[in-house]
Design a protein around this motif. Structure first.
Motif, short mmCIF file in Angstrom:
data_model
loop_
_atom_site.label_atom_id
_atom_site.label_comp_id
_atom_site.label_asym_id
_atom_site.label_seq_id
_atom_site.Cartn_x
_atom_site.Cartn_y
_atom_site.Cartn_z
N GLN A 119 0.82 -1.21 0.00
CA GLN A 119 0.00 0.00 0.00
C GLN A 119 0.85 1.25 0.00
N HIS A 122 2.28 1.72 -3.47
CA HIS A 122 1.23 2.15 -4.39
C HIS A 122 0.92 3.63 -4.21
N THR A 123 0.89 4.05 -2.96
CA THR A 123 0.65 5.47 -2.69
C THR A 123 1.77 6.33 -3.26
N ARG A 127 0.54 9.05 -5.85
CA ARG A 127 0.45 10.40 -5.27
C ARG A 127 1.80 11.04 -4.97
N ARG A 148 -3.71 0.61 -10.63
CA ARG A 148 -4.60 0.32 -9.50
C ARG A 148 -5.03 -1.14 -9.50
#
Length: 702
Positions: A119, A122-123, A127, A148
């Protein structure tokens, strides 16, 4: 806790025989089922199940137990996890869910830590301030939706992950155990992955267990996987198996590629039954996993040399169970993603549907990589072919493979069999040396990681970011780099089987040094590699050609009326053919000295080649009788070689249609009739053979 009632319910719903048959073939014997053990290699079944009691035991390795024990060993699970696995399989809902599960175990903590890490990565991708990873994925045709869908990420390094996991309550040892961080010594940690795009790796149940990181620019290794942990084993796990297994079952076919992006490209193109290896070649564990769900495995390789080498290594699995192992090699060096980009998913699916049996590909590639029309090229191809079947050396079908190789290369079966001992020993020595090098490298790497300091940081940031190996330890050239990843057919058609090639004629001696096979050692293998590989028929033909040339240069005018027969000879040595036609091209009445000049003009070695014949000097027959005798002999050898090639083609070439098989069979019948005529003719002129000290053929004449 899982109650005893729930355990009994799961056990009653799980048929041990059905579960084991997903991995191995079982056959009934009385009231039991027997098969080869799935947990150790064996040829004779020693694994049995007693259905009445739902227990199993292997007399070979000593393992045994019930259905839970079997699943624990097969899936590398703890006892509670095996119960949950079987419960999910049987559709039984357990009350031990959510927070009530044993979340304090080491295995569960690694699952949680990897999920948190995925996670975080991925963030950072979606972002984070650094836009390079998003640009990289976009350049590969993977936009935000794809990122995603597969939880893709980015590892920024600089201890950002260690800091995040510490705040999430994970200990330094847990991070090391999951191999997302490495020790720098003095209790300090560093991120293992730095400046790489990240691909989370899941096990069959969907637990995040590891990561693969790809460098975005130049540097080595291009791909860096999580090292071995208690939950991740790259020789067992497959990327994307958790997503692909239901499609593998539905299509009864598993497709194996070599890289994460190739997998994703296939899924996005609608080809869902695809998995990827994790920096290794296809292993026995991978095959056992996949054959639980499908019997047909299509191994898709990049079109480069490395991909074709991987295809050849997979040959060791062709005899496992009733598996159908096939392969696809993409053209122009393309990997699956590049091929899909250029040609689309439908074209790739068409190639997958037309995948050829692995053995057919391997033999065809041998023909393409060596010029088997020359003795030297044939020697190289023989060495390569025997090296390829080395993993099958103990197979009960080994003689079948020898026959295939003999047919492929046009060699005698005994030549192939005799060469196998030497080649197999050489391969065994190389594998042993390779194993020692890898073990030595692994020891050095482990010592470097334990020593901390620069070593830990190198395996984290330097190794990942700049391509340096941990602690400056350079792996051996042969160390694996984690990168992106006949059966004999009876001849029953048109009576082809009865056509027999029998070497029943006395051989003509082969001149010293020409195609000689070195003496065999005590184990039946040649003591050293031969400079060229010739069949027995070719050695006889070679000597016969020398005899013919000796007479041709001495009596050129007597040969001119036999030009048509000389055209029918298939020459073993092309130099001999050149000399023959250079001499016949001279005007009638040309003396032998001028004929030799013509021969030397096309072949500098002509004097040596045409001086080896002895028949004209030792035979009591007239010269013209000797000429006809040698022409008959060479035509006979030509016919025998042609018949042997036809038999090999009928055995091996599965692409032959009925018309082609019929034509080959008719030609073989005609050749067989001509062979009998020539044998009768030669048998009546046996004196030259007797006089040069060889066994006579047929009736000896004065």
């Amino acid at each position: 806790m899982i109650s005893d009632e729930e355990k009994d319910q799961v056990r009653a719903a799980s048929d041990l025989v059905a579960i084991v048959q997903e991995t191995v073939e079982l056959k009934p014997r009385g009231h039991e089922f027997w098969g080869c053990c799935p947990f150790h290699g064996e040829k004779t079944p020693s694994f049995h199940i007693i259905p009445a009691t739902q227990v199993w035991h292997c007399f070979g390795c000593g393992e045994g137990g019930d259905v839970f024990t079997y699943i624990m060993k097969r899936e590398n699970l703890s006892f509670p996890e095996s119960i949950r696995y079987l419960a999910d399989r049987a559709g039984i809902e357990l009350h031990d869910t959510g927070d009530r599960r044993e979340r304090g175990t080491k295995r569960a903590r690694i699952y949680d830590l990897c999920a948190e890490t995925a996670q975080f990565y991925h963030t950072m991708l979606m972002r984070g301030k650094d836009g390079r990873p998003r640009e990289y994925f976009a350049s590969r045709g993977m936009g935000g939706d794809v990122c995603r869908r597969y939880c893709l990420g980015f590892a920024p390094g600089r201890n950002a992950l260690v800091s995040h996991l510490s705040q999430a309550g994970f200990t330094p040892q847990e991070m090391i155990d999951a191999n997302v961080a490495v020790s720098r010594g003095r209790g300090q940690l560093a991120d293992r992955f730095y400046d790489r795009v990240m691909f989370p790796i899941f096990d069959e149940q969907g637990h995040n267990i590891a990561f693969g990181g790809r460098i975005m620019g130049d540097g080595q290794p291009k791909y860096l996987n999580t090292a071995e942990t208690s939950v991740f084993h790259k020789k067992r796990n497959l990327y994307g198996f958790n997503w692909a297994k239901e499609f593998i079952v539905a299509q009864d076919t598993a497709i194996v590629v070599e890289g994460y992006t190739d997998c994703i490209a296939c899924w996005e193109a609608g080809i869902k039954n695809v998995v990827a290896t994790l920096g290794t070649a296809l292993t026995e564990h991978h095959v056992k996993t996949l054959t639980r769900f499908a019997k047909r495995i299509v191994y898709m390789f990049d079109g480069d040399a490395a991909g074709q080498k991987a295809a050849r290594r997979a040959i060791q699995f062709i005899e496992q169970d009733s598996m159908d192992l096939r392969c696809v090699v993409l053209p122009d060096g393309n990997d699956p993603m590049e091929f899909i980009t250029a040609h689309g998913g439908e074209e790739l699916q068409a190639r997958i549907d037309a995948a050829e049996p692995l053995m057919d590909f391997v033999y065809r590639s041998l023909q393409e990589s060596s010029d088997i029309t020359t003795p030297g090229g044939r020697a190289k191809a023989l060495e390569d072919a025997l090296t390829l079947i080395y993993p099958l050396r103990d197979s009960y079908m080994i003689d079948t493979y020898f026959i295939q190789i003999a047919d492929l290369l046009g060699l005698d079966l005994e030549t192939v069999r005799a060469s196998s001992g030497r080649v197999f020993r050489d391969v065994a020595k190389r594998e042993d040396a390779e194993r020692r090098r890898e073990q030595n490298y692994e020891r050095q790497r482990a010592q470097a990681e334990r020593s901390g300091s620069a070593g830990g940081r190198a395996s984290g940031s330097r190794d990942a970011g700049r391509g340096a190996w941990a602690s400056g330890v350079t792996p051996p050239v042969s160390a694996p780099v984690e990168e992106e990843p006949y059966d004999y057919v009876p001849l029953d058609a048109y009576g082809a089987a009865p056509v027999e090639v029998v070497d029943d004629l006395p051989p003509i001696d082969v001149p010293d040094g020409m195609g000689a096979v070195p003496a065999a050692d005590g184990l039946g293998a040649p003591a050293a590699a031969a400079p060229m590989v010739l069949t027995d028929l070719e050695r006889k033909s070679l000597a016969g050609e020398r005899e013919l040339l000796t007479m041709l240069t001495s009596y050129p005018d007597l040969f001119r009326t036999y030009a048509d027969r000389i055209c029918s000879i298939e020459w073993v040595d092309p130099r001999h053919e050149s000399i023959a036609w250079a001499v016949l091209a001279t005007p009638p009445g040309t003396d032998p000295a001028a004929c030799m000049d013509a021969a030397r003009s096309v072949c500098p070695e002509a004097a040596t080649l045409v001086s080896a014949g002895r028949i004209s000097a030792t035979s009591k027959h007239p010269t013209e009788t000797n000429i006809v005798f040698m022409l008959d002999t060479l035509e006979l050898y030509t016919i025998k070689r042609r018949m042997r090639a036809a038999q090999a083609k009928l055995r091996q070439d599965r692409s032959l249609d009925d018309e082609a098989r019929r034509a080959l069979t008719v030609q073989a019948a005609q050749d067989s009739q001509r062979q009998r005529e020539l044998q009768k003719s030669i048998g009546g002129v046996a004196d030259p053979f007797r006089l040069i000290g060889l066994e006579a053929a047929g009736t000896e004449q004065a």
